[in-house]
Design an enzyme around this catalytic site. Sequence first.
Site, short mmCIF file in Angstrom:
data_model
loop_
_atom_site.label_atom_id
_atom_site.label_comp_id
_atom_site.label_asym_id
_atom_site.label_seq_id
_atom_site.Cartn_x
_atom_site.Cartn_y
_atom_site.Cartn_z
N SER A 232 64.92 -27.15 120.10
CA SER A 232 63.99 -27.19 121.34
C SER A 232 62.56 -26.87 120.92
CB SER A 232 64.25 -26.17 122.21
OG SER A 232 63.47 -25.98 123.02
N LEU B 218 75.51 -29.73 121.86
CA LEU B 218 74.24 -29.93 122.82
C LEU B 218 74.46 -28.54 123.89
CD1 LEU B 218 74.68 -33.40 124.08
CD2 LEU B 218 73.52 -32.50 122.35
N GLU C 264 60.87 -25.02 122.47
CA GLU C 264 60.52 -23.67 122.61
C GLU C 264 60.66 -22.72 121.19
OE1 GLU C 264 59.84 -21.84 125.13
OE2 GLU C 264 59.62 -23.63 126.37
N ASN D 266 60.84 -31.27 126.61
CA ASN D 266 61.34 -31.52 127.99
C ASN D 266 61.97 -33.13 128.27
OD1 ASN D 266 59.65 -29.29 127.80
ND2 ASN D 266 60.34 -28.98 130.00
N HIS D 267 63.06 -33.26 128.66
CA HIS D 267 63.53 -34.32 128.93
C HIS D 267 64.44 -34.38 130.21
CE1 HIS D 267 65.78 -32.68 125.91
NE2 HIS D 267 67.04 -33.31 126.16
N GLN E 76 73.13 -21.98 126.59
CA GLN E 76 72.53 -21.49 127.75
C GLN E 76 70.93 -21.95 127.79
OE1 GLN E 76 70.54 -20.63 130.64
NE2 GLN E 76 69.58 -19.00 129.29
N LYS F 273 63.94 -29.68 140.64
CA LYS F 273 63.72 -28.90 141.76
C LYS F 273 62.57 -29.65 142.62
CE LYS F 273 62.21 -24.11 142.83
NZ LYS F 273 61.81 -22.86 142.10
N ARG G 167 69.39 -34.25 136.02
CA ARG G 167 69.02 -33.11 135.58
C ARG G 167 69.32 -31.89 136.41
NH1 ARG G 167 66.90 -29.86 131.51
NH2 ARG G 167 64.76 -29.88 131.20
N TYR H 165 65.25 -17.42 124.68
CA TYR H 165 65.83 -18.62 124.59
C TYR H 165 65.12 -19.30 123.28
CZ TYR H 165 66.50 -23.87 124.99
OH TYR H 165 66.80 -25.16 124.83
N PHE I 205 65.80 -26.89 136.90
CA PHE I 205 64.65 -27.11 136.05
C PHE I 205 63.56 -27.77 136.89
CE2 PHE I 205 68.06 -27.21 133.55
CZ PHE I 205 67.72 -26.27 132.52
N ARG J 298 57.27 -16.70 134.61
CA ARG J 298 57.81 -16.02 133.37
C ARG J 298 57.26 -14.72 132.99
NH1 ARG J 298 60.08 -21.73 131.32
NH2 ARG J 298 61.36 -22.14 133.13
P1 GDR Z 1 61.29 -25.48 130.33
O1 GDR Z 1 61.75 -26.29 131.40
O2 GDR Z 1 61.39 -23.94 130.50
O3 GDR Z 1 60.21 -26.31 129.63
O4 GDR Z 1 62.59 -25.74 129.38
P2 GDR Z 1 61.61 -25.72 133.14
O5 GDR Z 1 61.77 -27.28 133.92
O6 GDR Z 1 62.60 -24.79 133.54
O7 GDR Z 1 60.08 -25.50 133.25
C1 GDR Z 1 58.86 -26.50 132.88
C2 GDR Z 1 57.71 -25.49 133.30
O8 GDR Z 1 57.51 -25.51 134.69
C3 GDR Z 1 57.05 -24.09 135.05
N1 GDR Z 1 57.55 -23.94 136.51
C4 GDR Z 1 58.91 -23.70 136.75
N2 GDR Z 1 59.90 -23.89 136.25
C5 GDR Z 1 61.14 -23.87 136.91
N3 GDR Z 1 62.39 -23.96 136.23
N4 GDR Z 1 61.28 -23.16 138.23
C6 GDR Z 1 60.13 -23.20 139.03
O9 GDR Z 1 59.88 -22.74 140.26
C7 GDR Z 1 58.89 -23.31 138.12
N5 GDR Z 1 57.50 -23.29 138.51
C8 GDR Z 1 56.82 -23.58 137.55
C9 GDR Z 1 57.79 -23.29 134.13
O10 GDR Z 1 57.22 -22.13 134.08
C10 GDR Z 1 57.68 -24.31 132.83
O11 GDR Z 1 56.24 -24.00 132.40
C11 GDR Z 1 63.35 -27.00 129.27
C12 GDR Z 1 64.74 -26.78 129.04
O12 GDR Z 1 65.51 -27.85 129.20
C13 GDR Z 1 65.07 -26.14 127.82
O13 GDR Z 1 66.65 -26.04 127.39
C14 GDR Z 1 64.45 -27.03 126.76
O14 GDR Z 1 64.73 -26.65 125.61
C15 GDR Z 1 62.82 -27.22 127.01
O15 GDR Z 1 62.83 -27.86 128.47
C16 GDR Z 1 62.30 -28.34 125.78
#
Ligand code: GDR
Length: 321
Positions: free
Chosen positions: A130, A85, A132, A183-184, A88, A197, A189, A154, A193, A283
């Site tokens: 993932s 598991l 991704e 996503n989980h 990064q 957040k 968490r 990633y 993420f 992103r």
């Molecule tokens: P993700 O999870 O990139 O899908 O990867 P994340 O929670 O970071 O983002 C989910 C979606 O939310 C949007 N987003 C933001 N994301 C973050 N982190 N912070 C922000 O402020 C924000 N605003 C909007 C993102 O653009 C995205 O679309 C997770 C991880 O656990 C990986 O390791 C895993 O492989 C995948 O899920 C499946």
Amino acid sequence: MKRALITGVTGQDGSYLTEFLLGKDYEVHGVVRRTSSLDRSRLKHLFSNPAVYGRQLFLHYADLDDPTTLRRVLFKVKPDEIYHLAGQSHVGLSFEIPESTCDLTAMGTLRLLEMIRDLPQPTRLFHAASSEIFGRPSESPQTELTPMLPVNPYGCAKAFAAQMVVVYRTAFGLFTCNGIMYNHESPRRGENFVTRKICRAAAAIKQGRLKELVLGDIDAARDWGDARDFVRGMWMILQQPHADDYILATGQAHTVRDILDLAFGTVGLKWSDWVRQDPRFMRPSESAHLIGNPGKAFAKLGWRAEHRFEDLIREMTLAEM
Ligand code: GDR
């Protein structure tokens, strides 16, 4: 008593998996990096339990970029099952640190596969792949046969690692499996993420500890499930007679807006009064249409996501309160 080795044991999934396997009477060995922070808060309740730590749960120092250390642990522990598991795991961050992301996630997995190939006794490997790897896929929902098309460092690293897991299975006959996980989330968490957040911020704003929440793309949609369902799926994948790859997903998409509605609704606030979008959290390229078809996992493993998204976000918000 079966013996399991977990890389990434201190993370969200590692901690739930540890509890799950201890509940199944496994001897659990966790790999931790000597350089990583000493934050083991997710496992603290187990470390402080003398009936568990040092008896049924053990920690070992090793590092994916220091193969000798990991090889030593593998030869010493002789695990029946390995749950890989570590890595990064932040997609946004992988644009900032692509080289170390690939070294740890892609090459780290290959190094582990090479070690497993050399082990005198057979073992089974679960690799946390993932969604991704699909990036901007040609079809939605995705199945195990959907072509990989990653759009961030990633995703590229995970695609390499997942394909190597297939190569080692087919070329060398090893019992190596991918869980292609969407996503989980959970109250454990990581704070960077988006679910955590938002839930954290909703609670902090309600309690007067925070003035605003700054986010990236709030129209982004993902297939969000519950980490506790997913660790059960990991274990089920390794209990099958044949090694194979499985999508673990809910099959349902929600948007960041849905999380905002639920989290702020839980604390009785209107999110639009408190949320600002900032390009800093956008992103450079955003994955899209990532929805998983968990049909194979259901048909072959009997696995399905049992927790509801709405309950999960409410639970995460209340945990922050
Ligand atoms: P993700 O999870 O990139 O899908 O990867 P994340 O929670 O970071 O983002 C989910 C979606 O939310 C949007 N987003 C933001 N994301 C973050 N982190 N912070 C922000 O402020 C924000 N605003 C909007 C993102 O653009 C995205 O679309 C997770 C991880 O656990 C990986 O390791 C895993 O492989 C995948 O899920 C499946």
